[in-house]
Design an enzyme around this catalytic site. Sequence first.
Site, short mmCIF file in Angstrom:
data_model
loop_
_atom_site.label_atom_id
_atom_site.label_comp_id
_atom_site.label_asym_id
_atom_site.label_seq_id
_atom_site.Cartn_x
_atom_site.Cartn_y
_atom_site.Cartn_z
N ARG A 140 75.76 117.93 37.46
CA ARG A 140 74.72 116.65 37.08
C ARG A 140 75.65 115.70 36.29
NH1 ARG A 140 69.47 118.87 37.10
NH2 ARG A 140 68.04 117.25 37.17
N ARG A 153 64.49 110.40 33.16
CA ARG A 153 65.19 111.23 33.89
C ARG A 153 65.84 110.36 34.93
NH1 ARG A 153 60.65 114.84 35.90
NH2 ARG A 153 62.08 115.79 37.22
N LYS A 160 65.11 118.46 46.36
CA LYS A 160 66.08 119.51 46.39
C LYS A 160 65.50 120.81 46.29
CE LYS A 160 67.90 117.52 42.70
NZ LYS A 160 67.00 116.68 42.19
N ARG A 197 54.20 119.96 35.07
CA ARG A 197 55.70 120.11 33.91
C ARG A 197 55.69 119.27 32.95
NH1 ARG A 197 60.90 120.98 38.06
NH2 ARG A 197 61.57 119.09 36.68
N ARG A 238 53.52 116.32 41.52
CA ARG A 238 53.96 117.72 41.51
C ARG A 238 53.16 118.61 40.63
NH1 ARG A 238 60.10 118.94 40.79
NH2 ARG A 238 59.67 117.69 38.69
P1 AP5 Z 1 61.04 118.82 44.13
O1 AP5 Z 1 61.40 119.61 45.55
O2 AP5 Z 1 60.40 119.89 43.08
O3 AP5 Z 1 62.19 118.34 43.87
P2 AP5 Z 1 63.38 118.19 43.09
O4 AP5 Z 1 64.45 117.31 43.86
O5 AP5 Z 1 63.87 119.60 43.06
O6 AP5 Z 1 63.11 117.66 41.76
P3 AP5 Z 1 63.39 118.21 40.24
O7 AP5 Z 1 62.39 117.36 39.37
O8 AP5 Z 1 63.01 119.65 40.01
O9 AP5 Z 1 64.67 117.99 39.84
P4 AP5 Z 1 65.32 117.40 38.71
O10 AP5 Z 1 66.72 117.31 39.14
O11 AP5 Z 1 64.92 116.50 37.99
O12 AP5 Z 1 64.88 118.60 37.86
P5 AP5 Z 1 65.50 120.04 37.41
O13 AP5 Z 1 64.46 121.17 37.48
O14 AP5 Z 1 66.80 120.27 38.35
O15 AP5 Z 1 59.82 117.99 45.02
C1 AP5 Z 1 59.19 117.10 43.94
C2 AP5 Z 1 57.79 117.03 44.23
O16 AP5 Z 1 57.65 116.61 45.67
C3 AP5 Z 1 56.94 118.59 44.62
O17 AP5 Z 1 55.69 118.31 44.02
C4 AP5 Z 1 57.10 118.91 46.04
O18 AP5 Z 1 56.00 119.69 46.68
C5 AP5 Z 1 57.01 117.41 46.77
N1 AP5 Z 1 57.98 117.26 47.83
C6 AP5 Z 1 59.13 117.69 48.11
N2 AP5 Z 1 59.70 117.40 49.35
C7 AP5 Z 1 58.46 116.70 49.64
C8 AP5 Z 1 58.69 115.75 51.06
N3 AP5 Z 1 59.66 115.99 51.82
N4 AP5 Z 1 57.48 115.30 51.23
C9 AP5 Z 1 56.45 115.39 50.51
N5 AP5 Z 1 56.52 115.91 49.18
C10 AP5 Z 1 57.57 116.53 48.92
O19 AP5 Z 1 66.10 119.99 35.99
C11 AP5 Z 1 64.98 119.63 34.82
C12 AP5 Z 1 65.82 119.35 33.62
O20 AP5 Z 1 66.57 120.30 33.24
C13 AP5 Z 1 66.63 118.09 33.65
O21 AP5 Z 1 65.75 116.91 33.40
C14 AP5 Z 1 67.82 118.42 32.40
O22 AP5 Z 1 67.04 118.36 31.13
C15 AP5 Z 1 67.87 120.03 32.69
N6 AP5 Z 1 68.89 120.24 33.59
C16 AP5 Z 1 68.95 120.93 34.71
N7 AP5 Z 1 70.27 120.77 35.13
C17 AP5 Z 1 70.92 120.46 34.30
C18 AP5 Z 1 72.46 120.10 34.28
N8 AP5 Z 1 73.06 120.53 35.38
N9 AP5 Z 1 72.91 119.63 33.41
C19 AP5 Z 1 72.17 119.28 32.13
N10 AP5 Z 1 70.77 119.39 32.36
C20 AP5 Z 1 70.22 119.82 33.16
#
Ligand code: AP5
Length: 211
Positions: A90, A168, A15, A157, A124
């Site tokens: 979420r 997660r 994402k 991370r 990542r």
């Molecule tokens: P990446 O693009 O980083 O994936 P992502 O879907 O953004 O994954 P995240 O882990 O960042 O999402 P998340 O929802 O768990 O965490 P968030 O930061 O929102 O890609 C992942 C890897 O794959 C990278 O290395 C990239 O290079 C590679 N890649 C990407 N696309 C690719 C492709 N097509 N082919 C090959 N490789 C690829 O949240 C973190 C924490 O914050 C949560 O766990 C929670 O504790 C808190 N939080 C955040 N939002 C909320 C909320 N709304 N409510 C409550 N808690 C929240």
Amino acid sequence: MAHNLIFLGPPGAGKGTLAVRAKDLLAVPHISTGNIFREAIAEKSPLGLKVKAIIDAGKLVDDETTVALVRERFTRPDIRSGYILDGFPRTIAQAEALASFSKVDAAVNFDIEDAAVLERLGGRRVCRKCGFNWHRKFNPPINEKVCDKCGGEVYTRDDDKAEAIQKRLAVYREQTAPLTGWYREKGLLVNIDANGNVEEILTLFKKALNL
Ligand code: AP5
């Protein structure tokens, strides 16, 4: 036309990576609640101190705190051109809160197999300075510890450790996956096959949104 988009999908679905490309294409801000929390943690602000242990363990921050943060972000004028909300909502409660202060045009759901998620999260690496998402296998920086874009330190991370990844994914299935049905009922769900490479996913995204 304003594009008010939310990106749904499991952790590691890509994402954030696609949002960085799509925000330039649409000229809208990319708002990632995860990035906002990580910045607060790095600054050791009161918000950061409150959420660090929760995030490191792979759990969700409470709805009240998260909704307040997004509401505050939505007071900035750049929102008028549209937005990409990445990682919010979420929970159903967050989706209901969002609906009370903004009209979503589409909920883009990143459909991906579990094995691909595990490989993406396990590899990542993130730049501490500019936040760019590198990947040990798919997109590595030249020097594994230095960001090619800004020279910042590249690190893993805390919530990308094996135990937190499992937590997660479980939290996603329980609390976030039901949002796809919620948005489908409202006629707003757009499914995208997120198993391919970034260029392929960008092409599918443009096609799905008629861009
Ligand atoms: P990446 O693009 O980083 O994936 P992502 O879907 O953004 O994954 P995240 O882990 O960042 O999402 P998340 O929802 O768990 O965490 P968030 O930061 O929102 O890609 C992942 C890897 O794959 C990278 O290395 C990239 O290079 C590679 N890649 C990407 N696309 C690719 C492709 N097509 N082919 C090959 N490789 C690829 O949240 C973190 C924490 O914050 C949560 O766990 C929670 O504790 C808190 N939080 C955040 N939002 C909320 C909320 N709304 N409510 C409550 N808690 C929240």
